[in-house]
Design a protein around this motif. Structure first.
Motif, PDB file in Angstrom:
ATOM      1  N   ARG A   1     -32.237  -8.832   3.152  1.00 15.55           N
ATOM      2  CA  ARG A   1     -32.584  -8.975   1.750  1.00 15.55           C
ATOM      3  C   ARG A   1     -32.463  -8.009   0.608  1.00 15.55           C
ATOM      4  O   ARG A   1     -32.996  -7.817   0.404  1.00 15.55           O
ATOM      5  CB  ARG A   1     -34.432  -8.360   2.705  1.00 15.55           C
ATOM      6  N   ARG A   2     -31.325  -7.363   1.755  1.00 15.48           N
ATOM      7  CA  ARG A   2     -30.667  -6.570   0.651  1.00 15.48           C
ATOM      8  C   ARG A   2     -29.959  -6.735  -0.003  1.00 15.48           C
ATOM      9  O   ARG A   2     -29.701  -6.245  -1.123  1.00 15.48           O
ATOM     10  CB  ARG A   2     -30.437  -4.834   1.678  1.00 15.48           C
TER      11      ARG A   2
ATOM     12  N   VAL B   1     -32.646  -7.265   7.230  1.00 13.57           N
ATOM     13  CA  VAL B   1     -33.056  -5.843   6.545  1.00 13.57           C
ATOM     14  C   VAL B   1     -31.592  -6.015   5.687  1.00 13.57           C
ATOM     15  O   VAL B   1     -31.614  -6.238   4.769  1.00 13.57           O
ATOM     16  CB  VAL B   1     -33.133  -4.789   7.169  1.00 13.57           C
TER      17      VAL B   1
ATOM     18  N   ASP C   1     -28.286  -9.079  11.101  1.00 13.60           N
ATOM     19  CA  ASP C   1     -29.416  -7.769  10.404  1.00 13.60           C
ATOM     20  C   ASP C   1     -30.345  -8.687   9.044  1.00 13.60           C
ATOM     21  O   ASP C   1     -29.749  -7.980   8.264  1.00 13.60           O
ATOM     22  CB  ASP C   1     -28.702  -6.147  10.090  1.00 13.60           C
TER      23      ASP C   1
END
Ligand SMILES: Nc1ncnc2c1ncn2[C@@H]1O[C@H](COP(=O)(O)OP(=O)(O)OP(=O)(O)O)[C@@H](O)[C@H]1O
Ligand SMILES: [Mg+2]
Lengths: 337, 297
Positions: free
Chosen positions: B123-124, B120, B118
């Motif tokens: 990037r976290r 996202v 994922d």
């Protein structure tokens, strides 16, 4: 380089008596500035004139409105019921109340003639239209700007919205008349039906202005959201919409203010009433419709009613527009960091 | 394909699931790798990475390992694909519609470009600071708390915000006005706020794309100081045009350049990556030497 030096030399020779540098500068400054001052004055004057001419129509509209309808405008006119005017009033009567007293038996006519029902009907149908068009329009704009981009579907929607913006408002009225009113017979005419027509009118305007406002939110804010582990929709909800909110509000309110003054979409859809009707169903009336009816009538009283309705409507639209301005200046945030 | 030379030996990737939860013991405790230790642990292992925009290849064949708790500087002439390379490390390139990435970027034993990953979540864990300060038009507090709220973290928000601002060296300047708009800060303060915002979610890697290019020398020095401080706890990759900055603030330096192919197309390639002292003092490639000494070949 050489050319400049040569030129300078020549002018120094030509101005031999003024060789004192201070004196020479002084002369040149004065000649240039005199010419500049002249053209500056001319341009300033022209601009003032242009601005003045631009204001003439606006001012004359307001002057005529106040002259013809100003004396009617008071609390009782704004709340009073609409008189049923049929015949001709005695020519001697100067004021509307006087005419009423002369013409009607005060027991059966409304005690104070006014446009109260039309004020309520205007606010009601406009509010219904706004309630339908603004959320839908803003959502559509979010789709266009944040998801659709330059894809096929988005392009088709954008094009349709542009075409819809150009459709004459009476066509919207006809559309709602055939699609809604006819189905329900006379009962179909209502503030809701008028609201539908106004919504059709507002929708494309709200979509396009909202899209522009969302487009103004810089991409680096969307990227910042994603770089922090945000999903795209989270960025839309938490960053893009808050940043665009002042613009979205202003755009929506200006669309609403414009719709409030529309006549054509309302004519076939709202029906008729003489008493205030706060329900979305049942016949209603708007200020624009009162102007239309009153102006067409041969009755001088009806004409007066039209002027009164006109000044009321202008006041209402002015208030809505001023409110839109206030909202946008209150919430305005700088977008670029 | 390219002439990357690796002097310091680097240990293989530590296998940790990308689904590791926040609050798990830090990997360094398990592996024992610290800053300037003998064999630094590899955090990001880039192999055969090529990035294209449409059918134009922007960067080709990058092989590079990024070690834990180190500052890796990426230098090279404009347009050689430094930003493109950096964005491929946390999948920010996904946001460019026509962008395609080939090769692999391994993070804790997982290929970031694996279809099951994922972006996202990537990037976290791998944060990014951009060239231009880009705070949200919100209050200072809400800027820093933004990533935390996204991650659903609700406990001790105030404490986390304060810690992030302290780490970014901004706390003393803004402590008394956390409710003020972030846009009322100066450019340097805004950039440090963006760093604080990225740090708040406790990423393992921080990617910085020319973070000082919009700042004055004092603000720049401030951020450089900050970087070596931060590298104790995380891994930093910084793109910079400033040679002194790379020399001062980084442990390792990667030099990229543009190659013009036979067809006249320009492609970015990694020329060499090595300890910063080596790259600036004794580069293995002639092109690196020309670049770091200010002569272009
Ligand atoms: N979004 C994009 N779409 C198409 N091409 C792009 C895009 N971003 C970068 N490129 C191209 O990829 C190449 C590398 O660009 P990149 O921005 O990575 O260079 P850079 O080394 O960061 O340059 P600079 O030092 O000027 O920031 C350039 O030729 C550029 O034109
Ligand atoms: Mg760049």
């Amino acid at each position: 380089m050489t050319a400049v030096i040569g030129d300078g030399g020549r002018s120094v020779v030509g101005l031999a008596p003024l060789l004192d540098p201070a004196a020479r500068t002084d002369v040149r400054v004065r000649t240039i500035s005199a010419r500049r001052r002249r053209s500056d004055r001319a341009v300033t004057l022209a601009l003032w004139a242009a601005a003045g001419i631009a204001v003439v129509p606006l001012v004359s509209v307001v002057v005529v409105l106040v002259a013809k309808g100003g004396h009617l405008l008071d609390g009782r006119f704004l709340t009073g019921d609409i008189p049923l005017l049929t015949g001709r009033a005695p020519a001697a009567c100067r004021s509307i109340s006087e005419a009423f007293r002369a013409k009607y038996d005060l027991d059966c006519a409304p005690p104070v003639p006014g446009v109260g029902p039309a004020v309520v009907g205007t606010l009601l149908s406009t509010a219904i239209g706004a309630l339908l068009a603004v959320p839908l329009g803003v959502l559509g704009a979010i789709y266009l700007n944040e998801i659709g981009g330059s894809g096929r579907i988005a392009r088709v929607i954008r094009f349709s919205a542009d075409v819809m913006t150009g459709v004459p408002s009476i066509v919207m009225g006809m559309f709602v008349y055939t699609a809604w009113v006819v189905r329900f017979g006379t009962a179909g005419r209502s503030a809701f039906a008028a609201g539908l027509a106004l919504a059709c009118l507002m929708l494309p305007v709200v979509v396009r202005t909202s899209e522009e406002m969302l487009c103004l939110v810089p991409d680096h804010l969307r990227h910042a959201n994603q770089a922090l582990g945000g999903r795209r929709w989270q960025g839309v909800v938490r960053v893009v919409i808050p940043a665009a909110l002042p613009g979205l509000t202003t755009g929506a309110m200006l669309a609403v203010a414009r719709a409030a003054g529309e006549t054509a979409p309302v004519l076939f859809t709202i029906g008729v009433t003489l008493r205030t009707n706060v329900s979305p169903s049942g016949g209603n009336t708007t200020l624009a419709q009162q102007i239309y009816d009153g102006a067409r009538s041969g009755d001088p009283l009806a004409n007066q009613m039209a002027w009164g309705a006109a000044i009321t409507l202008v006041l209402l639209v002015f208030l809505l527009t001023a409110l839109a301005r206030l909202v946008s200046s209150r919430f305005s945030t700088r977008l670029d960091g | 394909m390219n002439t990357s030379t690796v002097h310091a030996p680097i240990a293989p990737t530590a296998p940790t699931a990308l689904t590791m939860r926040r609050g798990d013991p830090p990997v360094e405790a398990a592996i024992g790798g610290t800053r300037h230790a003998g064999t630094p642990e590899v955090v990001l292992d880039v192999r055969g990475l090529s990035v294209s925009y449409g059918d134009r290849v922007a960067v080709r064949g990058v092989d590079l390992r990024i070690a834990r708790n180190q500052v890796t500087a990426v230098i090279g002439p404009s347009g050689c694909g430094k930003s493109t390379f950096l964005r491929s490390l946390n999948r920010m390139n996904d946001l460019v519609p026509a962008c395609r990435v080939d090769g692999s970027v391994t993070f804790h034993g997982i290929d970031l470009y694996d279809p099951g990953v994922d972006p996202v979540e990537v990037r976290r864990r791998i944060g990014m600071v951009f060239q231009k300060p880009n705070p949200f038009p919100k209050s200072i507090y809400r800027n820093v708390a933004y990533g935390l709220k996204l991650a659903g973290i609700r406990d001790d928000l105030d404490g986390r915000v304060e810690r992030a601002l302290r780490q970014a060296g901004l706390w003393d300047e803004v402590a008394h006005r956390l409710g003020a708009s972030a846009l009322s800060l100066s450019g340097g303060q805004q950039q440090r706020l963006c760093i604080a915002r990225a740090l708040a979610v406790e990423p393992e890697v921080l990617l910085m794309d020319e973070p000082c290019s919009a700042l004055d020398p004092i603000a720049t020095a401030h951020i450089e100081e900050l970087m070596s401080e931060l590298a104790r706890r995380l891994t930093i990759v910084i793109v910079t045009h400033n040679m002194q900055q790379a020399a001062r603030a980084s442990d390792r330096t990667a030099f990229f350049t543009t190659e013009v192919g036979a067809d006249g197309l320009r492609t970015g390639v990694l020329v060499e990556v090595d300890a910063t002292d080596h790259v600036f003092g004794n580069p293995a490639d002639e092109r690196t030497m020309h670049y770091v000494t200010g002569r272009f070949g």
